[in-house]
Write an enzyme that holds these catalytic residues in place. Sequence first.
Site, PDB file in Angstrom:
ATOM      1  N   ALA A  10       0.806  -1.219   0.000  1.00 46.21           N
ATOM      2  CA  ALA A  10       0.000   0.000   0.000  1.00 46.21           C
ATOM      3  C   ALA A  10       0.839   1.270   0.000  1.00 46.21           C
ATOM      4  CB  ALA A  10      -0.929   0.012   1.215  1.00 46.21           C
ATOM      5  N   ARG A  15      10.025   7.537  -3.277  1.00 47.49           N
ATOM      6  CA  ARG A  15      11.383   7.705  -3.786  1.00 47.49           C
ATOM      7  C   ARG A  15      11.592   7.133  -5.188  1.00 47.49           C
ATOM      8  NH1 ARG A  15      14.742   5.283   0.990  1.00 47.49           N
ATOM      9  NH2 ARG A  15      12.748   4.300   1.521  1.00 47.49           N
ATOM     10  N   GLY A  77       1.302   2.875   8.415  1.00 49.41           N
ATOM     11  CA  GLY A  77       2.424   2.028   8.817  1.00 49.41           C
ATOM     12  C   GLY A  77       2.151   0.547   8.591  1.00 49.41           C
ATOM     13  N   ASP A 102       7.828  -5.149  -2.090  1.00 48.21           N
ATOM     14  CA  ASP A 102       8.978  -4.536  -2.769  1.00 48.21           C
ATOM     15  C   ASP A 102      10.263  -5.341  -2.552  1.00 48.21           C
ATOM     16  OD1 ASP A 102       9.466  -3.928  -0.132  1.00 48.21           O
ATOM     17  OD2 ASP A 102       9.697  -1.774  -0.416  1.00 48.21           O
ATOM     18  N   GLY A 139      15.795  -2.148   9.684  1.00 47.48           N
ATOM     19  CA  GLY A 139      15.709  -2.175  11.133  1.00 47.48           C
ATOM     20  C   GLY A 139      16.802  -3.078  11.706  1.00 47.48           C
ATOM     21  N   ASN A 169      16.733  -6.645  10.148  1.00 47.05           N
ATOM     22  CA  ASN A 169      15.407  -7.194   9.922  1.00 47.05           C
ATOM     23  C   ASN A 169      15.115  -7.234   8.422  1.00 47.05           C
ATOM     24  OD1 ASN A 169      12.686  -7.963  10.230  1.00 47.05           O
ATOM     25  ND2 ASN A 169      12.036  -5.822  10.200  1.00 47.05           N
ATOM     26  N   LYS A 349       4.629 -11.946 -41.505  1.00 47.43           N
ATOM     27  CA  LYS A 349       3.564 -11.697 -40.540  1.00 47.43           C
ATOM     28  C   LYS A 349       2.352 -12.534 -40.923  1.00 47.43           C
ATOM     29  CE  LYS A 349       0.218  -9.347 -41.006  1.00 47.43           C
ATOM     30  NZ  LYS A 349      -0.834  -8.416 -41.472  1.00 47.43           N
ATOM     31  N   TYR A 364       8.803  -9.181 -48.117  1.00 51.18           N
ATOM     32  CA  TYR A 364       7.735  -9.046 -47.140  1.00 51.18           C
ATOM     33  C   TYR A 364       6.649 -10.065 -47.460  1.00 51.18           C
ATOM     34  CZ  TYR A 364       3.569  -7.641 -44.737  1.00 51.18           C
ATOM     35  OH  TYR A 364       2.449  -7.683 -43.963  1.00 51.18           O
ATOM     36  N   ASN A 384      -0.553  -7.121 -49.481  1.00 57.99           N
ATOM     37  CA  ASN A 384      -1.685  -7.749 -48.792  1.00 57.99           C
ATOM     38  C   ASN A 384      -2.738  -6.746 -48.354  1.00 57.99           C
ATOM     39  OD1 ASN A 384       0.177  -6.671 -46.942  1.00 57.99           O
ATOM     40  ND2 ASN A 384      -0.573  -7.993 -45.309  1.00 57.99           N
TER      41      ASN A 384
END
Length: 455
Positions: A10, A15, A77, A102, A139, A169, A349, A364, A384
């Site tokens: 969330a 940054r 938080g 993340d 942490g 952590n 293609k 082509y 085409n």
Amino acid sequence: MRVTSVLLAAGQGTRMKSGLPKVLHPICGQPMIEYALRAAWEATTELPVVVIGHGAEAVRQFLGEAAECVVQEPQLGTAHAVQQAEPLLRGATDLVLVTYADMPLLRPETLKRLVETQRQNSGPITLLTVFSANPRGFGRILRDEQGRISGIVEEAVASPEQLAIRELNVGAYCFRADWLWDALPRIPISPKGEYYLTDTVALAVADGFSVASMVLEDWEETIGVNTRIHLAEAEAAMRRRINNEHMLAGVTLIDPATTYIEPGVVIGQDTVIWPNTYLRGETVIGRDCIIGPDTMITDSTIGNACMILKSVLEGAVVEDHVDIGPFARLRKGAHLCEGVHMGNFGEVKDSTLGPGVKMGHFSYIGNATIGANVNIGAGTITCNYDGERKNHTEIGDDAFIGSDTMLVAPVKVGARARTGAGAVVTKDVPPDTLVVGVPARPLRKLTPPDAESQS
Ligand code: UD1
Ligand code: CA
């Protein structure tokens, strides 16, 4: 035992300086949340819950059916974020695995071991730690004289002695659910006005429990993304991981540092990949191929023993023993059957080139079906598109299309027919017939031996 993942996604990701929500930034072609979700999913037994907030709609749309979403608004938080999952999960799970969206490099195996440790643990928390001299804002893990975990202190509020602590952590925790729901409302507000999930550790200790930990050996797994510099680091680490897996499985990468392979790609043994090659999306490559240098292949299937040099393929199917390039382009719906040779500056293609077709130079081919062993002369073009619709060209087996032929579709060229150099074919050509000129007209009927001798 029911184990459910709560994935936190969330946060704003300020940054990153981006209009795109942080967790949707791609790493090796996939939004980073995809990695975190997959790892969490593999380590748990129930549908994951993702906490969304910033860019909620885009993230929800990406996740689709792969997760249950709960919205955190405002974002107060990480503990507050986990609390948003409580109404959904109370009574519905025994363990809660919390990770951050993340951190794309955390391996499923690591999270599985974390869950397993908590299964055996009589206390309410097992957390993942890592020892590193480069703390990256993580942490710090606090331990008492006996070495027991007593708390986690966030870098922003740590004392100089605490900042010197090298055990960090990681940001992955497995909780006993009933204890967690009871603890979250008891977390105090931080000086920054947030509720930190990391404060559950001190609470558990205050409740008289010991907190278990598992040490992560591979530092790379902890790379979290807060800036675009971290994004590039994560990309490089993921690329190395993917490339190493292919090399260990028998694929030669001449220069892994410049070989870009997305996670879903499959490559057969003894295939050699030359530098500056990109293999993307749902691509499958067979054995004994030589791919690159300077090649980009997306969502394509390549057979065995193919050679693809300096070319771009997207949505193509290539059978065995085909050689392509340099400077060829296969677009969506291109299908090259066994033994096709497609040389420089060709484009195909929505077309099938039958077995053994040779298309050496500057052509082509669009919306066409080309039979076996047809020779397509230099500069041949299927006209085409008439300004309104795409029209089909059909060429029979063993036909010979002379250099610089324009095939004005819809048009059919029969088996073993030939067109003269520079022919502009506006009408169907019967089998075994030579046509020439502008517009092309039959010159004569080819007898089979004649057709033989000229091919
Ligand atoms: C967090 C940990 C820190 C750890 C580090 C590892 C806390 C308080 N700190 O710090 O101990 O070393 O991760 O990477 O948990 N999020 C929400 N809602 C919020 C706030 C955050 O969903 O209200 C999400 C973010 O989107 C992100 C994750 O939680 O995916 C972590 O938040 P972030 O602000 O990046 O925490 P860190 O400062 O990295
Ligand atoms: Ca972070």
